[in-house]
Structure formats: structure tokens, C-alpha cells
Design an enzyme around this catalytic site. Structure first.
Site, PDB file in Angstrom:
ATOM      1  N   GLU A 130      22.169  10.928  -8.005  1.00 44.42           N
ATOM      2  CA  GLU A 130      20.759  10.504  -8.130  1.00 44.42           C
ATOM      3  C   GLU A 130      20.329  10.048  -6.747  1.00 44.42           C
ATOM      4  OE1 GLU A 130      18.778  10.603 -10.684  1.00 44.42           O
ATOM      5  OE2 GLU A 130      20.125  10.882 -12.388  1.00 44.42           O
ATOM      6  N   CYS A 156      12.995   5.165  -5.416  1.00 41.76           N
ATOM      7  CA  CYS A 156      13.279   6.589  -5.226  1.00 41.76           C
ATOM      8  C   CYS A 156      12.079   7.423  -5.650  1.00 41.76           C
ATOM      9  CB  CYS A 156      14.515   6.995  -6.013  1.00 41.76           C
ATOM     10  SG  CYS A 156      14.425   6.561  -7.748  1.00 41.76           S
TER      11      CYS A 156
HETATM   12  P1  NAD Z   1      22.623   4.077   0.359  1.00 45.47           P
HETATM   13  O1  NAD Z   1      22.843   5.541   0.317  1.00 45.47           O
HETATM   14  O2  NAD Z   1      22.649   3.404   1.671  1.00 45.47           O
HETATM   15  O3  NAD Z   1      23.692   3.327  -0.557  1.00 45.47           O
HETATM   16  C1  NAD Z   1      23.793   3.588  -1.946  1.00 45.47           C
HETATM   17  C2  NAD Z   1      25.163   3.170  -2.442  1.00 45.47           C
HETATM   18  O4  NAD Z   1      26.139   4.080  -1.924  1.00 45.47           O
HETATM   19  C3  NAD Z   1      25.600   1.776  -1.983  1.00 45.47           C
HETATM   20  O5  NAD Z   1      26.308   1.142  -3.031  1.00 45.47           O
HETATM   21  C4  NAD Z   1      26.539   2.103  -0.837  1.00 45.47           C
HETATM   22  O6  NAD Z   1      27.488   1.089  -0.579  1.00 45.47           O
HETATM   23  C5  NAD Z   1      27.217   3.348  -1.380  1.00 45.47           C
HETATM   24  N1  NAD Z   1      27.884   4.194  -0.385  1.00 45.47           N
HETATM   25  C6  NAD Z   1      27.419   4.601   0.801  1.00 45.47           C
HETATM   26  N2  NAD Z   1      28.339   5.383   1.412  1.00 45.47           N
HETATM   27  C7  NAD Z   1      29.406   5.469   0.584  1.00 45.47           C
HETATM   28  C8  NAD Z   1      30.676   6.104   0.648  1.00 45.47           C
HETATM   29  N3  NAD Z   1      31.032   6.818   1.709  1.00 45.47           N
HETATM   30  N4  NAD Z   1      31.521   5.977  -0.397  1.00 45.47           N
HETATM   31  C9  NAD Z   1      31.169   5.266  -1.484  1.00 45.47           C
HETATM   32  N5  NAD Z   1      29.986   4.618  -1.593  1.00 45.47           N
HETATM   33  C10 NAD Z   1      29.115   4.722  -0.574  1.00 45.47           C
HETATM   34  O7  NAD Z   1      21.202   3.820  -0.374  1.00 45.47           O
HETATM   35  P2  NAD Z   1      20.379   2.467  -0.473  1.00 45.47           P
HETATM   36  O8  NAD Z   1      19.753   2.172   0.836  1.00 45.47           O
HETATM   37  O9  NAD Z   1      21.161   1.407  -1.159  1.00 45.47           O
HETATM   38  O10 NAD Z   1      19.238   2.918  -1.507  1.00 45.47           O
HETATM   39  C11 NAD Z   1      18.114   3.646  -1.162  1.00 45.47           C
HETATM   40  C12 NAD Z   1      18.298   5.114  -1.453  1.00 45.47           C
HETATM   41  O11 NAD Z   1      18.679   5.330  -2.811  1.00 45.47           O
HETATM   42  C13 NAD Z   1      17.003   5.902  -1.290  1.00 45.47           C
HETATM   43  O12 NAD Z   1      17.293   7.126  -0.690  1.00 45.47           O
HETATM   44  C14 NAD Z   1      16.525   6.084  -2.717  1.00 45.47           C
HETATM   45  O13 NAD Z   1      15.655   7.165  -2.889  1.00 45.47           O
HETATM   46  C15 NAD Z   1      17.821   6.288  -3.424  1.00 45.47           C
HETATM   47  N6  NAD Z   1      17.704   6.014  -4.851  1.00 45.47           N
HETATM   48  C16 NAD Z   1      17.741   7.069  -5.708  1.00 45.47           C
HETATM   49  C17 NAD Z   1      17.567   6.845  -7.064  1.00 45.47           C
HETATM   50  C18 NAD Z   1      17.549   7.990  -8.038  1.00 45.47           C
HETATM   51  O14 NAD Z   1      17.717   7.730  -9.229  1.00 45.47           O
HETATM   52  N7  NAD Z   1      17.361   9.215  -7.617  1.00 45.47           N
HETATM   53  C19 NAD Z   1      17.410   5.540  -7.552  1.00 45.47           C
HETATM   54  C20 NAD Z   1      17.422   4.483  -6.639  1.00 45.47           C
HETATM   55  C21 NAD Z   1      17.564   4.738  -5.291  1.00 45.47           C
END
Ligand code: NAD
Length: 510
Positions: free
Chosen positions: A262, A296
């Protein structure tokens, strides 16, 4: 701040790893949770080390063997109690969400409500884990499909929906018979712990074993990378940026695991010349400015018909001028801070690139200062004129920047709408049935969500939520999204006393 923490069972320093009913003495580094509202430390978390992660996973594996044998409707009963426990703490949990990620109170409580709603949904679903039955081509044979629990599953969540997104996965996963290992965002760690503590009582009162609902907070190396590469987790559901999902998807695929992704969106609203402009302005304001542009599903692009481009721009600027920016816990505030200073820098970088590429800022985009604003996380929401093919417009800048793009006919507008790498949410504002049907047809929006006369954000839990292309293709929450959390089995029973083969094949010796 202290009162909210105490109310929710949190202390100054909290264990970052729990197995639902017990908390580990963690060996990782201390993580500070800093409020974007005022820059103050809300609380601390002693993060999990590799060894702590191992303990959590083995508890989740052991608990799975027991939990999968609990009848699904009984699992639903537990989820009902979880929903009720969260219902009773909605205000306190909402306040912590506001403090930790800066959402206005109504939105924070709305997010807790989403968890309550998905619990209700999951309770019903627990009695509806239906498989098809089909007629066998062989005489006196019976065929059917059934769904079994999948295993311990990993859930990685983003900072911006620290309650709802996990609950969409975890509550459906629970009724499906899975145990859950949650790695929340480090930017929303306390909310995750508070939620786990609310649920702890329910698990204890029902004498459930440890390991059913686990939380593990730790660094990327110690926890994140281990979790995605872990063969013991048949499914990893990951919510976050496209860059994160690309990496997670590849690592999980390389071990032939299942991932549910997602990821980021780049959502557009088409405003036709046949639209009710007042309605469109109200929806765009909420969709673009709500959660300070950090959803998002935030509206990032408005594709407006040339005939109404100027009045719509004017109306939006007037509406933006009235947005009260400040402490999201105060009444009347519509927009709180961005999550941190890095997000503010990223917004400024995006705006600089936009101008380099030929775009124009029409309103806002400043960093605010003075008083509470001095913490450096408050900005004014921004309206820009742009073209769809600017490289910066093709990206998701996670901030309140709205690009206005003019169009002449619906085919052109639909092309703009679809012509970005992401495919999460989309909408059209029109009172012309023909236009709305084209938009919803095969030649229309290519997104996972397509709305008419509603903005792109604020989805209800009843539908499947997710998007296409770089958004990752996953679906969670309502509808039949539960199937991802179960393994499907096709069964054929021969009660004929003969051994006919499918496709009429004869194979045997005299
Ligand atoms: P992010 O990608 O920085 O982090 C998201 C999660 O992934 C965090 O828990 C982070 O610690 C984890 N993560 C990152 N790298 C990882 C790895 N190598 N291994 C395991 N885990 C890892 O995103 P963010 O800044 O927290 O959130 C914003 C983003 O999320 C935006 O792009 C937004 O659009 C998206 N988002 C999407 C949805 C959806 O349902 N499509 C919902 C909410 C947010």
C-alpha cells in the site's frame, strides 16, 4: 502530555517489544518520540534488538499453532472486545495521535473510529470466511474450496495513519486465524504501544497465550530488514512510500513470500465545466489541506476545465486563506504541522523544483515562524499552476502542495489523470452523467479508487482499499480483502469407489 501518557498506560521509557500480554526488556537503542506540534519529547522507547525480534517471532509462531484452532466466530468475539476497548479510549488515543503525528483532533479521532469500524466489520467477517463449492466433472465426487489461516504475518505501517492502517490488517488477520507482528513507524511508536496496551487487557482477560498480537519497534537493520526477509512470515503487508515498497516487494518476492503493498499516491480530481463548483471547492480543501497534505489519498492535482479554471482558482485561494494553522489540539485549527523538519525541507525542495520546471506558486508555501511556529514544522498550504508532465508533478511530495492543471476536453483530462506512475485514488466533479460514466469506465480512471462528486481521501472501511501501478496493487480493509490473509485450498473427495481421472484420461494396467 504526561496525563495523556499515564491515561494510556505509558511511562517515560517504554519497552519497544511486546507479545500481546508481556513486554520484553529490550536491548536496542533509545528512541525519542518528538511531537511535531511543539518539538518536545513526548516519551521514549527502548527499541528491540535482533535478539528481541527473534523472541517475538518465535512467540508469534507458537501462538499461531493455538490461535488457528480457535473457531473463527470465537476469534471474532475477541475482535469485538478489542473494538469495544478501543471505543472506550477513543478520545485519549486520538489525543496521542494528534500529539505524535500532528493531526487535528477530529481527524485523529476519526482514525481511531476507523479501527472501531473495522473491528465491527471483522466480527461479521469471522462468520463469512466463505469458499465456493463446485460440481466435479467426475461422478460421485465432491469439490470445494476452503480458506485456512496463513501463519504469523508481518505488518509494516507508515507514520500518517498510526492506528487505522494496522487495524485494517491486524483485525482482519486475527479473524482469519493469523498472528500478527507489527513494525510501526518509528515516528509514531508511542501510539502503537498505547494501542497494544489497550488490547493487552482483552487478551489477558480471555486467557489467551502471548504471541497473538505482537509489536516490535526497532531500527531498519535490527528489525525492519530481518522482518521482510523472514521465511517464517508468509505474508508481509507494508504501507509507506513507493521507494520502501519497491525494496520490500523485492526482498519478500526473492523468498517467494506474499507481499501486500500500500504505497504512495498522486491523486487527481477532475473538475468539469459541468461541476458544482461549491461542492468541488469544499472537497478539494479537505482533500488537499486535511492532515496537512500527508495522506496517501491527499488531492495533489486538480485538473480543471479551462472554462472554470479561473473562478475555481480564485475560490480555492479564498478558501485556503481561511485555513487556521496551528496546534491541532485546539478548536478551530484545520491544519497542524508537518511531521518533522525534513518534511518541511522536502516541501521547499519540491516548490523550488516546480518553479525551475516552469510552474508558478499562486498561494502559500511559506514556512511559518514566531510563537508555536518557531518549532519549524508549520507551513502554509500551497496552490500552484503546473503542467502534468513536469517531473515534480509526477512525484508524490508528501506535503500540502496542490497543482492546478488546465484541460480542454475529457479525453485530455483523463489522460492527465492516468499519466503518473501512481494509481491510488481519483475523482471527477461533474453533474453530467455521460462524463461520470466515461470516468468510471474501462477508458476512464486507472486507479484503485474512483469517485464521483467526492474527493479522493476519506475512504470508508467497507470497500477494498488500495491502488494500482506504483501504489503497489494491494487491497486491504473491507470487501473480500480478507482472502489475502488466508491460504486457499481446493479439495476433491471421491466417494464413488472407482478411480476415474479428470479429463477422461485412462491410465492403468490390466
Ligand atoms: P516510509 O516509506 O518512510 O515508511 C513506512 C514504513 O516502512 C515505516 O514503518 C518504515 O520504518 C518502514 N520501512 C522503511 N524501509 C524499510 C525496510 N527496508 N524494511 C522494513 N521496513 C521499512 O513512509 P512514511 O513516511 O512513514 O509514510 C508516508 C508514505 O506512506 C507516503 O508515501 C504515503 O503515500 C504512504 N502511505 C500509503 C498508504 C496506502 O494505503 N497506500 C497509506 C498511508 C501512507
Amino acid at each position: 502530555m504526561k496525563a495523556i501518557l499515564k491515561d494510556l498506560g505509558l511511562s517515560d521509557v517504554n519497552s519497544g517489544a511486546g507479545t500481546g500480554t508481556t513486554w520484553l526488556e529490550c536491548g536496542g537503542e533509545i528512541l525519542k518520540s518528538i511531537s511535531p506540534i511543539n518539538g518536545q519529547t513526548i516519551g521514549r522507547v527502548q527499541q528491540a534488538s535482533r535478539a528481541d525480534y527473534e523472541k517475538v517471532i518465535s512467540r508469534a509462531e507458537e501462538a499461531f499453532r493455538e490461535w488457528r484452532m480457535v473457531p473463527a466466530p470465537r476469534r471474532g468475539d475477541i475482535v469485538r472486545e478489542i473494538g469495544n476497548a478501543v471505543r472506550a479510549r477513543k478520545k485519549e488515543l486520538g489525543a496521542l495521535v494528534s500529539l505524535e503525528v500532528g493531526k487535528m483532533r477530529a481527524e485523529a479521532e476519526g482514525e481511531v473510529q476507523e479501527m472501531i469500524d473495522i473491528c465491527d466489520f471483522a466480527v461479521g467477517q469471522s462468520r463469512m470466511l466463505y469458499g465456493f463449492s463446485m460440481h466435479s466433472e467426475r461422478p460421485r465426487h465432491r469439490m470445494y474450496e476452503q480458506y485456512h489461516p496463513l501463519g504469523p504475518i508481518g505488518v509494516i505501517t507508515a507514520f500518517n495513519f498510526p492506528v487505522a492502517v494496522w487495524s485494517w490488517n491486524a483485525m482482519i488477520g486475527l479473524v482469519a486465524g493469523d498472528t500478527v507482528v507489527w513494525k510501526p513507524s518509528s515516528k509514531a511508536a508511542l501510539t502503537a504501544l498505547a494501542l497494544a496496551k489497550i488490547i493487552e487487557r482483552v487478551l489477558q482477560e480471555n486467557s489467551l497465550p502471548e504471541g497473538i498480537l505482537n509489536v516490535v519497534i526497532g531500527s531498519r537493520n535490527e528489525v525492519g530488514e530481518r522482518l521482510i526477509a523472514d521465511n517464517r512470515l508468509p505474508l508481509v503487508s507494508a504501507t509507506g512510500s513507493v521507494a520502501m515498497g519497491r525494496h520490500v516487494g523485492q526482498v519478500v518476492a526473492s523468498r517467494l513470500g506474499k507481499s501486500l503493498l500500500e504505497l504512495g499516491g498522486n491523486n487527481a480530481v477532475i473538475v468539469s465545466s459541468q461541476a458544482d463548483l461549491d461542492l468541488a471547492v469544499r472537497a478539494i480543501l479537505f482533500g488537499a489541506v486535511g492532515t496537512a497534505g500527508q495522506r496517501c489519498t491527499t488531492i495533489r492535482r486538480v485538473i480543471a476545465h479551462k472554462e472554470i479554471f479561473n473562478p475555481l482558482t480564485e475560490a480555492l485561494i479564498q478558501a485556503y486563506k481561511q485555513v487556521v494553522i496551528g496546534n491541532p489540539l485546539e478548536d478551530g485549527v484545520l491544519m497542524g504541522p508537518l511531521i518533522d523538519g525534513a518534511a518541511v525541507k522536502n516541501m521547499q525542495k519540491g516548490l523550488a523544483e516546480l518553479q525551475d520546471q516552469g510552474g508558478r506558486i499562486l498561494y502559500g508555501g511559506e514556512i511559518l515562524s514566531g510563537g508555536i511556529y518557531d518549532v519549524g514544522t508549520y507551513v502554509t498550504p500551497c496552490i500552484c499552476e503546473a503542467q502534468n508532465d513536469y517531473p515534480i508533478v509526477q512525484e508524490e511530495t508528501f506535503a500540502p502542495i496542490l497543482y492546478l492543471i488546465p484541460y480542454e476536453n475529457l479525453a485530455e483530462a483523463t489522460q492527465y489523470q492516468n499519466n503518473v506512475p501512481q494509481g491510488l485514488s481519483s475523482a471527477i466533479f461533474t453533474n453530467d452523467l455521460h462524463e461520470s460514466e466515461i470516468f468510471l469506465s474501462h477508458m476512464g480512471s486507472d486507479c484503485g479508487i474512483a469517485n464521483v462528486n467526492i474527493g479522493t481521501s476519506g475512504a470508508e472501511i467497507g470497500g477494498a482499499f488500495g491502488g494500482e501501478k506504483d501504489t503497489g496493487g494491494g487491497r486491504e480493509s473491507g470487501s473480500d480483502a480478507w482472502k489475502t490473509y488466508m491460504r486457499r485450498q481446493t479439495c476433491t473427495i471421491n466417494w464413488s469407489g472407482e478411480m476415474p481421472l479428470a479429463q477422461g484420461i485412462e491410465f492403468g494396467v490390466e
